[in-house]
Scaffold this motif. Structure first.
Motif, short mmCIF file in Angstrom:
data_model
loop_
_atom_site.label_atom_id
_atom_site.label_comp_id
_atom_site.label_asym_id
_atom_site.label_seq_id
_atom_site.Cartn_x
_atom_site.Cartn_y
_atom_site.Cartn_z
N ALA A 51 3.53 2.91 6.95
CA ALA A 51 2.95 2.21 5.88
C ALA A 51 1.55 2.34 6.43
CB ALA A 51 3.25 0.86 5.76
N GLN A 52 0.74 3.48 6.11
CA GLN A 52 -0.59 3.82 6.51
C GLN A 52 -1.53 2.57 5.90
OE1 GLN A 52 -1.65 7.81 5.55
NE2 GLN A 52 -1.67 8.06 7.86
N ARG A 53 -1.62 2.11 4.80
CA ARG A 53 -2.80 1.25 4.41
C ARG A 53 -2.02 -0.12 5.05
NH1 ARG A 53 -3.43 2.47 -1.99
NH2 ARG A 53 -4.27 4.97 -1.70
N ASP A 54 -0.99 -0.53 4.98
CA ASP A 54 -0.57 -1.76 5.68
C ASP A 54 -0.42 -1.82 7.23
OD1 ASP A 54 0.02 -3.51 3.11
OD2 ASP A 54 1.06 -1.78 2.69
N GLY A 55 -0.63 -0.65 7.72
CA GLY A 55 -0.81 -0.60 9.25
C GLY A 55 0.26 -0.78 10.14
N GLN A 72 1.36 10.12 10.21
CA GLN A 72 1.50 10.03 8.82
C GLN A 72 2.99 9.86 8.55
OE1 GLN A 72 -0.51 13.61 7.39
NE2 GLN A 72 -2.04 13.25 9.37
N ASN A 103 6.97 -3.46 -4.96
CA ASN A 103 6.69 -2.76 -3.75
C ASN A 103 7.66 -3.18 -2.63
OD1 ASN A 103 4.33 -1.50 -5.08
ND2 ASN A 103 3.34 -3.51 -4.78
N SER A 142 7.78 9.38 -0.79
CA SER A 142 6.83 8.55 -0.73
C SER A 142 7.03 7.30 -1.80
CB SER A 142 5.47 9.25 -1.26
OG SER A 142 4.90 10.11 -0.22
N GLY A 167 0.69 -1.30 0.21
CA GLY A 167 -0.09 -0.01 0.07
C GLY A 167 0.94 1.36 -0.06
#
Length: 365
Positions: A238-242, A327, A277, A210, A156
């Protein structure tokens, strides 16, 4: 297959491969959540897809390992790429357990590196979301380049930040020669002031903080620490992957951070255009981006092995589940009792950390 030794205590577990000393299957649990931030190449579980003769570090590409020397071996050397530390056999010599629950594995490398014997110590502590790694070179002289090779996987995407850097540079040429058919994004060579403004091969510029910023490319660059930096850090949110990944180092020893951007640009086996990625956040000291014909930059590109007591390299990596509102990491601070991550928005997260870990490196300076 290579032997694996498990190392685990409260909140953290991992394995160490005897071949290459590769750190594998890192899992960190905190506040009822688990994260697995490190990359594992798909072909590790499909060895039949790996070309015959591939070095062990590529065959078992995952996690983190120490490269010594970093990159291609010296002319005339029998060592494979990234050296025997990343490809040789490590023998487990001790498993230590402390009364407080801390666990340590101690290994010795079966090969010498620049005539030096090498020992590895990997430690975990209860509740600490970090792996503490030490590599000691003894009975030796001369100089060596080296680097850790931690690889973060975040499909992500991730936002990157670092302790102060004075400039960055790409190597004289891309990682692969033209006949390989590899696609790349950056201009080679170049020097730049900030990762926020890097020239691309087509003449445009991009903010590389990014990752990824594009598809189907294979690139490499090095960021050089400010001389006054003593404690160095790298972070990836990694915001989407937490999760938040953090790498910690003594910048007086590991004075560079190299970024290996592997995002589908290699089409030959075993990469096959699907190694995507993946970001290597590689803390080291080498001349890989120093310029053609040797060290053309005013930076240190090798470490002396001729020191009282030898050379010890200390590096810690870890991760935590994404704290609410995080963030981008703006600062990493070590206090008397812990380590604190500060977000650009002002949020702070205190983490258990062995604040004495880097103290012994003063003998290396």
């Amino acid at each position: 297959m290579t032997d694996r030794t498990t190392l685990a205590t409260e909140g953290i577990s991992l394995e160490v491969l005897s071949l290459g000393g590769i750190l594998s299957n890192l899992c960190i649990a905190r506040n009822g959540r688990e994260v697995r931030p490190l990359h594992r190449a798909a072909w590790v579980d499909r060895p039949e897809t790996v070309p015959e003769g591939a070095p062990p570090h590529l065959r078992y590409l995952e996690g983190d390992f120490l490269c010594a020397p970093f990159g291609a071996p010296a002319k005339g050397s029998a060592a494979p790429p990234h050296g025997w530390t990343a490809n040789g056999q490590w023998t487990l010599v001790a498993e230590d357990a402390a009364p407080d629950g801390a666990k340590t594995l101690r290994f010795k490398l079966g090969k010498t590196v620049e005539a030096a014997s090498v020992e590895k110590r990997i430690s975990v502590r209860p509740g600490h979301p970090f792996v503490y790694q030490e590599h000691s070179f003894s009975r030796c002289a001369g100089e060596i380049s080296l680097s850790h090779h931690a690889m973060v996987a975040a499909p992500g995407g991730m936002r990157l930040s670092f302790s102060p850097k004075k400039f960055g540079r790409t190597p004289e040429a891309p990682l692969d020669p033209p006949e390989k058919g590899t696609t790349f994004l950056l201009r080679y060579p170049q020097q730049f002031e900030s990762l926020a403004d890097v020239e691309l091969a087509d003449g445009t510029r991009a903010d590389l903080r990014s990752y990824p910023t594009a598809k189907k490319h294979e690139d490499f660059l090095t960021l050089y620490d400010e001389e006054k930096t003593a404690f160095g850090w790298s972070a990836a949110v990694a915001q989407r992957d937490g999760f938040v990944f953090v790498g910690l180092k003594d910048a007086a020893v590991l004075s560079q951070t190299s970024l290996w951007m592997s995002n589908g640009g290699r089409t030959y086996a075993p990469w096959n255009g699907v190694h995507e990625n993946v970001l290597g956040i590689e803390e080291g000291c080498s001349g890989y981006s120093a310029g053609a014909g040797g060290n053309l930059l005013p930076v240190r590109t090798a470490l002396s092995l001729d020191r009282p007591g030898g050379l010890t390299v200390r590096y810690a990596l870890g991760a935590i589940p994404l704290p609410e509102g995080f963030q981008e990491v703006a600062a990493v601070e070590i206090s008397a009792n812990d380590l604190v991550l500060q977000d650009v928005g002002g949020a702070r997260e205190a983490l258990p950390f062995d604040v004495r870990f880097f103290d012994n490196n003063k003998v290396n300076q």
